[in-house]
Design an enzyme around this catalytic site. Structure first.
Site, PDB file in Angstrom:
ATOM      1  N   THR A  34      -6.226 -10.403   2.004  1.00 49.91           N
ATOM      2  CA  THR A  34      -7.438 -10.804   3.078  1.00 49.91           C
ATOM      3  C   THR A  34      -7.436  -9.147   3.432  1.00 49.91           C
ATOM      4  OG1 THR A  34      -5.242 -10.481   4.641  1.00 49.91           O
ATOM      5  CG2 THR A  34      -5.485 -12.241   3.830  1.00 49.91           C
ATOM      6  N   SER A 134       6.976  -1.069   5.423  1.00 51.40           N
ATOM      7  CA  SER A 134       7.338  -0.981   6.640  1.00 51.40           C
ATOM      8  C   SER A 134       6.579   0.810   6.911  1.00 51.40           C
ATOM      9  CB  SER A 134       8.991  -0.843   7.414  1.00 51.40           C
ATOM     10  OG  SER A 134       9.360  -0.068   8.205  1.00 51.40           O
ATOM     11  N   TYR A 148       3.641   4.627  16.610  1.00 54.03           N
ATOM     12  CA  TYR A 148       3.729   4.005  15.196  1.00 54.03           C
ATOM     13  C   TYR A 148       4.869   3.497  14.986  1.00 54.03           C
ATOM     14  CZ  TYR A 148       3.353   3.531   9.997  1.00 54.03           C
ATOM     15  OH  TYR A 148       3.371   2.967   9.714  1.00 54.03           O
ATOM     16  N   LYS A 152       6.562   0.396  13.749  1.00 51.67           N
ATOM     17  CA  LYS A 152       8.140  -0.487  12.883  1.00 51.67           C
ATOM     18  C   LYS A 152       9.021  -0.824  12.631  1.00 51.67           C
ATOM     19  CE  LYS A 152       4.161   0.161   9.849  1.00 51.67           C
ATOM     20  NZ  LYS A 152       3.758  -1.098   9.380  1.00 51.67           N
TER      21      LYS A 152
END
Length: 273
Positions: A34, A134, A148, A152
């Site tokens: 995707t 991750s 960020y 994660k």
């Protein structure tokens, strides 16, 4: 000879996702990939590969619909890879609420919705492997990556709890923690940054400047990393965590050593409570 697997990989139009799709296809597997702006092109002509348009920030209903369409094709799904995501570099003080919410929408809530979409089928078939991409920052973050890294960290916590829940259905979960790889992650389409009004946080600015300079020069080879991921996906007992790259291995080891050292230093105080 291992059986042919059916893969679903988000963010498969470039970077690690594309390399992973190509590696799985080279093993004779079937891949549904995707991308947010995926359109049918020459890249979609590989035997066994189908590219679908999907933004992981879409509603649960939209993601469920895509998952159901994919499962109908072969009657099963074997490996679900949550790879789609982006990075945001900023000192925490200068990040806005929108910065945080947008980062979590893609890096955390997106994977969560994809997992929810496929879990009913994985439970019914009593097999499957969920692989969540991750980062080394998800275990050992540095200055400038707080937004960020927090997304994660959340994904890793979800993954650990998820494994405890789905193990009874023979569903595996693996967290992949890559270091620095020559993907397009540091490019403008995958990495955003907030410029500080001044040099308030030297460590954050140093990190941002360094990452700008190393774009395209990273030592990690995404093809080699993808080979390891596909190897792990074919194992009977895959690991919960898979660290990729010598830089990530060293950085995470350093953190774990410090963690263990602090626990031992304060053991008496800890156990006295």
């Amino acid at each position: 000879m291992s059986k042919q697997q059916v893969w679903f990989i988000t963010g498969a139009s470039r970077g690690f996702g594309k390399a992973l799709a190509e590696e799985a296809l080279s093993r004779g597997d079937i891949v549904f990939g995707t991308g947010r702006n995926a359109l049918k092109s020459d890249d979609d002509t590989f035997k066994g590969f189908t590219m679908l348009q999907l933004d992981v920030c879409a509603s649960q209903e939209e993601i469920n619909k895509v998952a159901q369409e994919v499962i109908k094709v072969h009657g099963r799904i074997d490996v679900v890879v949550n790879n789609a995501g982006y990075g945001l570099l900023s000192a925490i003080e200068f990040a806005s609420e929108k910065d945080f919410r947008d980062q979590f929408d893609t890096n955390f809530f997106g994977p969560w919705k994809v997992i929810k979409a496929f879990l009913p089928s994985l439970r019914e078939q009593k097999s499957g492997h969920i692989i969540n991409i991750s980062s080394v920052a998800g275990m050992a973050p540095g200055a400038g990556s707080g937004i960020y890294a927090s997304s994660k960290f959340a994904l890793e916590g979800l993954s650990e709890s998820l494994l405890a829940e789905v193990a009874q259905y023979n569903i595996k979960v693996t967290i992949v923690e890559p270091g620095s790889f020559r993907t397009e992650f540091l490019g403008k389409d995958s990495l955003k940054k907030n410029d500080e009004p001044d040099n308030t946080y030297e460590a954050a600015n140093k990190t941002i400047k360094y990452l700008e300079e190393v774009e395209g020069k990273q030592k990690g080879d995404p093809r080699k990393g993808s080979k390891v991921i596909v190897d792990v996906a074919k194992e009977t007992n895959p690991p919960l965590r898979l660290v990729l790259g010598p830089d990530a291995f060293s950085r995470i080891n350093t953190k774990l050593d410090k963690y263990r050292g602090e626990m031992q230093k304060y053991e008496q105080a800890t156990c006295s409570t």
